[in-house]
Design a protein around this motif. Structure first.
Motif, short mmCIF file in Angstrom:
data_model
loop_
_atom_site.label_atom_id
_atom_site.label_comp_id
_atom_site.label_asym_id
_atom_site.label_seq_id
_atom_site.Cartn_x
_atom_site.Cartn_y
_atom_site.Cartn_z
N UNK A 78 4.89 -16.62 -16.47
CA UNK A 78 4.74 -16.42 -17.91
C UNK A 78 3.72 -15.34 -18.22
N UNK A 79 3.05 -14.86 -17.17
CA UNK A 79 2.12 -13.74 -17.33
C UNK A 79 2.11 -12.94 -16.04
N UNK A 80 2.13 -11.62 -16.18
CA UNK A 80 2.14 -10.78 -14.98
C UNK A 80 1.08 -9.69 -15.12
N UNK A 81 0.31 -9.50 -14.06
CA UNK A 81 -0.65 -8.39 -14.02
C UNK A 81 -0.27 -7.46 -12.88
N UNK A 82 -0.13 -6.19 -13.22
CA UNK A 82 0.19 -5.20 -12.20
C UNK A 82 -0.99 -4.23 -12.10
N UNK A 83 -1.63 -4.20 -10.95
CA UNK A 83 -2.75 -3.27 -10.73
C UNK A 83 -2.26 -2.20 -9.77
N UNK A 84 -2.42 -0.93 -10.16
CA UNK A 84 -1.80 0.09 -9.33
C UNK A 84 -2.63 1.37 -9.27
N UNK A 85 -2.59 2.00 -8.11
CA UNK A 85 -3.23 3.31 -7.96
C UNK A 85 -2.29 4.22 -7.21
N UNK A 86 -2.01 5.36 -7.82
CA UNK A 86 -1.12 6.35 -7.25
C UNK A 86 -1.76 6.90 -5.98
N UNK A 87 -0.97 7.04 -4.91
CA UNK A 87 -1.48 7.62 -3.67
C UNK A 87 -2.07 8.99 -3.97
N UNK A 88 -3.29 9.22 -3.60
CA UNK A 88 -3.94 10.50 -3.87
C UNK A 88 -4.56 10.58 -5.26
N UNK A 147 0.84 -1.20 0.00
CA UNK A 147 0.00 0.00 0.00
C UNK A 147 0.88 1.25 0.00
N UNK A 148 1.84 1.25 -0.94
CA UNK A 148 2.80 2.34 -1.06
C UNK A 148 2.34 3.44 -2.00
N UNK A 149 3.30 4.01 -2.69
CA UNK A 149 3.04 5.20 -3.51
C UNK A 149 2.21 4.89 -4.75
N UNK A 150 2.32 3.66 -5.28
CA UNK A 150 1.56 3.30 -6.48
C UNK A 150 2.05 3.99 -7.73
N UNK A 151 1.41 3.65 -8.85
CA UNK A 151 1.79 4.26 -10.13
C UNK A 151 0.53 4.67 -10.89
N UNK A 157 -6.93 0.01 -3.32
CA UNK A 157 -7.29 1.42 -3.10
C UNK A 157 -6.07 2.33 -3.10
N UNK A 158 -4.91 1.79 -2.81
CA UNK A 158 -3.67 2.57 -2.90
C UNK A 158 -2.51 1.59 -3.06
N UNK A 159 -1.54 1.96 -3.86
CA UNK A 159 -0.35 1.11 -4.01
C UNK A 159 -0.46 0.16 -5.18
N UNK A 160 0.25 -0.95 -5.05
CA UNK A 160 0.45 -1.82 -6.21
C UNK A 160 0.24 -3.28 -5.84
N UNK A 161 -0.45 -3.97 -6.73
CA UNK A 161 -0.61 -5.41 -6.56
C UNK A 161 -0.05 -6.10 -7.79
#
Ligand code: ADP
Ligand code: MG
Length: 627
Positions: A138-148, A85-89, A177-181
């Protein structure tokens, strides 16, 4: 985010990324564990960043201020999820950060991988970041929300040439809700990373000292913290074992080797701070990077602030670790760090302490010091040029190749084996010890058994420019000024006697100077030469010949003319005398040119006019020299 699902956009990876991925996927590299270290380290960086931002603007942390990294294996789906739950992108950051490599040294690293057989072993050392996840997925999903930020985005890729970026579904947006998964769809060979004990093992090995809790989430969503999450540098030395330090070093420096030297202490008093620093065994990849950036991390009361505080001088940039201050304000901007008096005080204390530690290592563990010098001496020597205050200390730490044997020697060793009447320390600067050993400028020193330092690092030409003394003894270049070995006895006096110097010295020198005109500043009799006929040296106040050569290559030469020194005992030089006496001006000119050209060659240079040189030489050979 608007409700209607927008289509995914396809993007291409930057060429270097595609190359890196290709290597990663097709490598037989067995140490795939590093992927977890990389993803956890990125998550930890993201948490550091959000905490730093929150110092000035706490809103994004509201309602969720327990910063943590969560790992969840899913055996049925064969996925491993790493979430923070860090800064996110935001969308653009996903595209830029996970589609290109900004890291310095990447090009050189890729080249090294191709050139070296053991290249794959280098992957781990280098730390290939996010992309290493493709070793196991072999497959990567990155879900991310920038803090704020207001939108959640999903980056997906199956490696290959590119990736997709799409807005998150409502369900995904709720989950992050915040950060990166990051969801890794594990390859069959990598399914062991679904097992909790395997994950725990890797975390303990590589990420135990990450400051944030790393939690392992079980089937029933129960979370269990698996790392120590303590600031090791705050603990007492007596509590810590060598292995604790090694692990901390590896986490902090993202390294795989052992630290060659560990420095752990606390400063109390007006300024209180804890220090944990390491000297690596193997040179880090960015050591030759022209930016010369230091890598010591500044923390303030356990909060990471920056890598950019330049806490150590650039010539100590190979040192890795942490300084954690109790007194600096948390909201000190990165820009203000440069001139903050407290930081300046820390900086001074730190440099002295590190140099002191290096000195004690050199004194007590000469073998370890030999290895450290071999790895980082070229960088430490920059301090001889830059750090006038510590010049003497650095000189004493330096180890040099010399004419006295194969083992590098200290100046103390050198001075201890001075010859009777020797008062100066002699050196020669050039490219490569072997080539230097063949340099005629060493002849007179060799004939007297005098040791000569062979300086072959590019930086050597620069620091030697400044007048330098060690233990009250001047350092003196054998390719500069007038070296007088007159007071120093020859090893074999008999040998000196069998060859008389040319009687007509003055006439020869004048004739050669006249023939060469302004190609040389001066022609004089040499003290340096015993076997070769001629050599070129710089004037007393001129730059060393090697430096002039380096600068000339960059078109920054002064154009200063060298001095030609002649060995008055040499037959070729005596031949000039005979030609002079017989009034053969043409022959004098040819001989003079030949002497100058060979002096260039002996310095490792091409004669200024190679064709004329060859022609002249051929003419002499065909005609035969009559002496
Ligand atoms: P590095 O960490 O050396 O910069 P990486 O390949 O590991 O290189 O990561 C590339 C970039 O992607 C990071 O610099 C960061 O900006 C971004 N990034 C990666 N993981 C995360 C994350 N979990 N949260 C936020 N940003 C991330
Ligand atoms: Mg990283």
């Amino acid at each position: 985010m608007n409700g209607d699902a927008r289509a995914a956009e396809a993007h291409q990876f930057q060429a270097e990324v595609a190359e890196l991925l290709n290597l990663m996927v097709h490598s037989v590299y067995s140490e795939t564990d590093v992927f977890l270290r990389e993803l956890i380290s990125n998550a930890s960086d993201a948490l550091d960043k959000v905490r730093y931002e929150a110092i000035a603007r706490p809103e994004p942390l509201a309602g969720d201020d327990r910063l943590a990294i969560r790992l969840k294996p899913d055996a049925a789906a064969k996925t491993l999820t790493i979430a923070d739950n860090g800064i996110g992108m935001d969308r653009q950051e996903l595209i830029d950060n996970l589609g290109t490599v900004a890291r310095s040294g990447t090009k050189a690293f890729l080249k090294g991988l191709k050139d070296a057989k053991e290249g794959l072993g280098l992957i781990g050392q280098f730390g290939v970041g996010f992309y290493s996840a493709f070793m196991v997925a072999d497959r990567i999903e990155v879900t991310s929300r920038r803090a704020g930020g207001a939108e959640t985005w999903v980056w997906t890729s199956a490696g290959g040439a590119g990736f997709d970026v799409a807005p998150a579904s409502e369900e995904q947006a709720r989950r992050v809700p915040r950060g990166t998964e990051i969801v890794l769809h594990l390859r069959t060979e990598a399914e062991r990373y679904l097992q909790a004990f395997e994950l725990e093992r890797v975390i303990r090995t590589y990420s135990d000292h990450i400051l944030f809790p790393i939690e392992l989430v079980g089937d029933k969503d129960e979370a269990r913290q698996v790392n120590a999450a303590s600031a090791l540098w705050q603990r007492a030395k007596s509590e810590l074992k060598p292995d604790d330090y090694t692990q901390a070093y590896r986490t902090l420096a993202m390294a795989f080797d052992e630290p060659a030297l560990t420095l752990h202490y606390k400063v109390e008093g007006r300024q209180a701070y804890a220090v944990l620093l390491f000297v690596p065994t193997t040179p880090p990849f960015d050591l030759a990077d022209p930016a010369r950036k230091g890598r010591v991390k500044l923390y303030v009361r356990r909060v990471y602030i920056t890598d950019d505080a330049d806490l150590l001088p650039a010539y100590l940039r190979f040192v890795r670790g942490v300084v954690d201050s109790e007194d600096l304000p948390l909201n000190l901007s990165r820009e203000m760090l440069q001139n903050n008096p407290q930081v300046i005080q820390i900086r001074n204390g730190l440099a002295s302490r590190v140099i002191g530690e290096l000195e004690s290592c050199a004194a007590k563990e000469p073998e370890t010091w030999g290895k450290i010098w071999a790895a980082f001496g070229g960088v430490l020597k920059e301090g001889l040029y830059e750090d006038h205050e510590r010049r003497g200390q650095l000189l004493a730490l330096a180890r040099f190749a010399t004419t006295a044997g194969e083992t590098p020697r200290s100046l103390r060793d050198y001075v201890a084996s001075f010859k009777p009447n020797q008062t100066e320390i002699y050196y020669l600067v050039g490219e490569g010890a072997e080539r230097l050993k063949a340099n005629p400028k060493l002849e007179a020193a060799r004939a007297r058994g005098i040791e000569v330092l062979l300086l072959t690092d590019p930086i050597d030409a620069f620091w030697t420019m400044m007048p330098t003394e060690f233990d009250g003894k001047k350092l003196r270049s054998l390719s500069q000024g007038d070296v007088d070995f007159g007071e120093l006895p020859l090893l074999d006096e008999a040998k000196a006697g069998d060859q008389a110097a040319a009687a007509d010295e003055g006439a020869i020198l004048t004739a050669v100077k006249e023939a060469l005109g302004d190609k040389v500043a001066e022609v004089r009799a040499s003290q340096r030469l015993t076997e070769s006929a001629a050599c070129l040296v710089a004037g007393d106040n001129g730059r060393d010949r090697e430096l002039e050569r380096l600068l000339a290559r960059a078109n920054r030469g002064s154009g200063a003319k060298p001095i030609l020194e002649l060995n008055m005992r040499h037959d070729l030089v005596k031949a000039v005398g005979s030609a002079c006496g017989a009034g053969k001006d043409g022959e004098v000119a040819d001989l003079a040119a030949l002497l100058l050209d060979q002096a260039h060659i002996l310095d490792g240079e091409v004669p200024p006019d190679p064709a004329a040189f060859a022609k002249r030489l051929n003419a002499f050979v065909v005609r035969g020299l009559t002496l």
